[in-house]
Design an enzyme around this catalytic site. Structure first.
Site, PDB file in Angstrom:
ATOM      1  N   ARG A 160      90.672  41.623 -14.215  1.00 40.47           N
ATOM      2  CA  ARG A 160      92.016  42.222 -14.184  1.00 40.47           C
ATOM      3  C   ARG A 160      91.930  43.731 -14.442  1.00 40.47           C
ATOM      4  O   ARG A 160      92.580  44.527 -13.760  1.00 40.47           O
ATOM      5  CB  ARG A 160      92.892  41.530 -15.217  1.00 40.47           C
ATOM      6  CG  ARG A 160      94.322  42.038 -15.336  1.00 40.47           C
ATOM      7  CD  ARG A 160      95.092  41.077 -16.243  1.00 40.47           C
ATOM      8  NE  ARG A 160      96.361  41.613 -16.716  1.00 40.47           N
ATOM      9  CZ  ARG A 160      97.506  41.535 -16.037  1.00 40.47           C
ATOM     10  NH1 ARG A 160      97.508  40.980 -14.836  1.00 40.47           N
ATOM     11  NH2 ARG A 160      98.624  42.007 -16.538  1.00 40.47           N
TER      12      ARG A 160
ATOM     13  N   HIS B 130     103.175  43.949 -15.776  1.00 40.50           N
ATOM     14  CA  HIS B 130     103.381  44.618 -17.049  1.00 40.50           C
ATOM     15  C   HIS B 130     104.866  44.888 -17.268  1.00 40.50           C
ATOM     16  O   HIS B 130     105.546  45.418 -16.381  1.00 40.50           O
ATOM     17  CB  HIS B 130     102.640  45.952 -17.098  1.00 40.50           C
ATOM     18  CG  HIS B 130     101.162  45.819 -17.262  1.00 40.50           C
ATOM     19  ND1 HIS B 130     100.268  46.806 -16.898  1.00 40.50           N
ATOM     20  CD2 HIS B 130     100.415  44.799 -17.767  1.00 40.50           C
ATOM     21  CE1 HIS B 130      99.034  46.405 -17.170  1.00 40.50           C
ATOM     22  NE2 HIS B 130      99.099  45.198 -17.699  1.00 40.50           N
TER      23      HIS B 130
END
Length: 316
Positions: free
Chosen positions: A261, A284
């Site tokens: 990631r 996010h």
């Protein structure tokens, strides 16, 4: 009446040990916190009773005594995160004691958390990613097609390991080019898979059909990735797979699934992808989380510049 009130007051617990036990019972029975959470509180507060003593009167504890406890934790080499969790547990205990009038003043209100040092996310170079993704084909360790598909999909999509583990076949588009994953806060988003990931996934699914045919239960049929017994592959299982191939039997350069990631985010920003788009791809909630990767990409670009420029200083 005053005598009854005095007798009732005298029966109330006042020692630190007794109040910690009452507080933990309150967390479990009244607030309904999980057993794991209560155990975490117990672990933190047992350190408090160890430092101050079981029989210490709660009303006699002042802020300096609590600060001394924090200092002793730091002296033992506890991490900033562990110290801050201890502080949070102590604050919650004393808030409980103030709420139920065991104390008149809450000394824990004066405690301040310690600063946690910022650690830059660990990411892999392109060569390291290629080496790790090739390991399942080169080593007969676990399940070649499945493990290669896991690595390629983690790298291609930037999704969290928990998101990959929870993927179901029906979450995938028909051509395997994208999928809907459920991230933190139960928010859905779409992630994408490039050609290498799609090819690896198709090879794995064909291999899985040969191994198991139609799986036995609805749950295992739905799971995209399964273990070698045909059951859903867990987060722990994926973590162990990555660990095995990046350990001494594989690249001998240990990484966690999260490194895929981090590498995805770094590559996206290095190649000019808008930071808002990367934020969306990673799921996010705050762009400040995504901005951590800009520091990495800046250092990476400087290194590329110094290597490539005729006067860069890194020429041999």
């Amino acid at each position: 009446m005053s005598g009854d009130s005095s007798e009732s007051s005298s029966l109330r617990p006042s020692s630190l040990h007794d109040l910690v036990e009452e507080f933990l019972l309150y967390l479990a029975s009244v607030r309904g916190l999980s057993a794991n959470t209560v155990t975490a509180y117990r672990s933190d507060l047992s350190q408090l009773t160890d430092f101050l003593g079981d029989d210490t009167e709660i009303r006699g504890i002042n802020v300096q005594m609590l600060r001394d406890c924090i200092g002793r934790l730091s002296a033992k080499g506890r991490s900033a995160a562990s110290v801050n969790r201890f502080i949070a547990s102590v604050r919650t205990l004393f808030s409980y004691c103030r709420k139920f009038q065991y104390i008149r003043y809450n000394p824990a209100l004066e405690l301040h958390t310690v600063k946690i040092p910022k650690h830059m996310p660990r990411f892999m170079t392109e060569a390291e990613v290629d080496a790790l993704c090739s390991q399942p084909c080169r080593r007969e360790l676990l399940w070649e097609t499945r493990d290669k598909a896991i690595f390629e999909m983690l790298y291609s999509s930037g999704c969290r390991v928990s998101e990959l583990a929870s993927l179901r076949i029906q979450d995938m588009d028909g051509d395997f080019s994208s999928a809907v994953v459920t991230g933190k806060g139960k928010k859905d988003r779409r992630v994408y898979f490039e050609a290498d990931a799609r090819q690896a996934l198709a090879a794995y699914l064909a291999d899985r059909a040969v191994r198991f045919g139609k799986l036995g239960t609805e749950d295992t049929v739905e799971a995209l990735f399964v273990n070698q017994r045909g059951g859903p592959l867990s987060v722990y299982g994926i973590t162990m797979i990555v660990s095995r191939y990046s350990g001494p039997e594989g690249t001998n350069h240990h990484v966690s699934p999260h490194a895929f990631r981090h590498t995805f985010a770094t590559e996206m920003l290095t190649h000019g992808t808008d930071i808002r788009a990367v934020q969306e791809m990673l799921g996010h909630a705050s762009i400040s989380t995504t901005q951590r990767y800009t520091h990495i990409t800046t250092e990476k670009l400087i290194d590329i510049y110094n290597t490539a420029h005729p006067h860069g200083g890194n020429k041999k």
